[in-house]
Design an enzyme around this catalytic site. Structure first.
Site, mmCIF file in Angstrom:
data_model
loop_
_atom_site.group_PDB
_atom_site.id
_atom_site.type_symbol
_atom_site.label_atom_id
_atom_site.label_comp_id
_atom_site.label_asym_id
_atom_site.label_seq_id
_atom_site.Cartn_x
_atom_site.Cartn_y
_atom_site.Cartn_z
ATOM 1 C CG ASP A 6 19.482 -44.774 30.592
ATOM 2 O OD1 ASP A 6 20.443 -44.330 29.930
ATOM 3 O OD2 ASP A 6 18.315 -44.826 30.149
ATOM 4 C CG ASN A 11 14.244 -37.360 32.893
ATOM 5 O OD1 ASN A 11 14.230 -36.386 33.627
ATOM 6 N ND2 ASN A 11 13.275 -37.620 32.046
ATOM 7 C CB ALA A 108 26.881 -46.095 26.450
ATOM 8 C CG ASP A 109 21.862 -44.166 24.382
ATOM 9 O OD1 ASP A 109 22.858 -44.302 23.643
ATOM 10 O OD2 ASP A 109 20.965 -43.317 24.174
ATOM 11 N NE ARG A 110 21.608 -45.618 18.128
ATOM 12 C CZ ARG A 110 22.002 -45.120 16.962
ATOM 13 N NH1 ARG A 110 22.764 -44.033 16.931
ATOM 14 N NH2 ARG A 110 21.635 -45.713 15.842
ATOM 15 C CG ASP A 129 15.778 -45.038 22.917
ATOM 16 O OD1 ASP A 129 14.826 -44.383 23.409
ATOM 17 O OD2 ASP A 129 16.808 -45.290 23.556
#
Length: 263
Positions: A6, A11, A108-110, A129
């Site tokens: 991720d 990070n 993409a992360d969501r 988030d």
């Protein structure tokens, strides 16, 4: 083993899975401009520290919101781990139906986090988030994405305050007991953390109202989620594994669609 990656603004989180079981994880700082050799050696060293060899890995799947690091990261994974990584939104797409008009794809992360949250907790739900940026996303009872909002994370607010003022100190994020304080540190923490909690309560409450689900479960993820959840009753679950779990689910679906084999 499956390695999920991720790539966030602050990070890169590497997580190892054996089937559905989360084994181990490690983090590297996201820095644009690092070479593939620098990244490759860091990944190799971290895996070695955990007792994992490249040949132990069945595959690697990556989700990223930082395009400038992806060429070096992809090359590092290919050369140092011997795996061509599967990329979210290039090789595999989260199956998240949209109930809001838009000509954009959700980050993409969501989208990965939403897929995981629906799988783990059902719907309707509100997903918050709380990372470098803060996002709030709403999922209807039918599992349809109904929209979201974005604001600055609490850490960005504190860093901006420190950079733009001459006398105020840089402070750590912590949950204060009171709004009123006699020290600069206490006052900044109260304004940043308690003020952020108030903002989150407003955004979540209104998101629930807008999808017609005033009791929708609220799931929080991201580095600040534990601190914020400790100061409010509006968050039902803190889950720091949503994106790794979502990447694992996407990988499993990717294999199913291809008869259990990687092309």
């Amino acid at each position: 083993m499956l390695l999920t990656v991720d790539v966030g603004n602050t990070n890169m989180v590497f997580t190892l899975f054996d089937g559905e079981t989360h084994l181990k994880s490690f983090r590297l700082t996201t820095v644009a401009g690092r070479t593939s050799d620098e990244l490759g050696m860091d990944i190799w060293n971290q895996l070695s520290r955990l007792g994992v060899k490249p040949e132990d890995l069945a595959d690697v799947i990556v989700s990223s919101v930082v395009p400038p690091v992806m060429a070096a990261l992809g090359d590092a994974i290919s050369r140092y781990l011997g795996k061509v990584p599967i990329m979210v939104d290039a090789d595999v797409y989260p199956e998240l139906p949209y109930g809001v008009e838009t000509n954009e794809r959700l980050g993409a992360d969501r989208s990965v986090a939403c897929v995981a949250a629906i799988h783990k907790y059902g719907a309707p739900l509100i997903l918050a988030d709380m990372g470098t940026a803060t996002t709030v996303d709403a999922i209807s009872r039918e599992g349809v994405y109904m929209g979201g909002c974005i604001t600055a994370g609490a850490r960005i607010s504190i860093e901006a305050l420190f950079q733009k003022t001459a006398l105020l100190p840089q402070v750590d994020l912590a949950l204060p007991e009171r709004v009123l304080s006699g020290t600069s540190v206490g006052q900044i923490q109260a304004g940043a953390v308690l003020g952020y909690i108030g903002a989150m309560e407003r955004l979540i409450t209104q998101a629930r109202e807008e999808i017609g689900e005033p009791e929708a479960m609220v799931v929080a993820t991201g580095g600040l989620a534990p601190i914020i959840a400790a100061g409010t009753d509006i968050i039902d679950v803190v889950d720091g594994q949503l994106i790794p779990d979502g990447l694992r689910l996407l990988y499993e679906n990717y294999l199913r669609e291809r008869g259990g084999e990687r092309p």
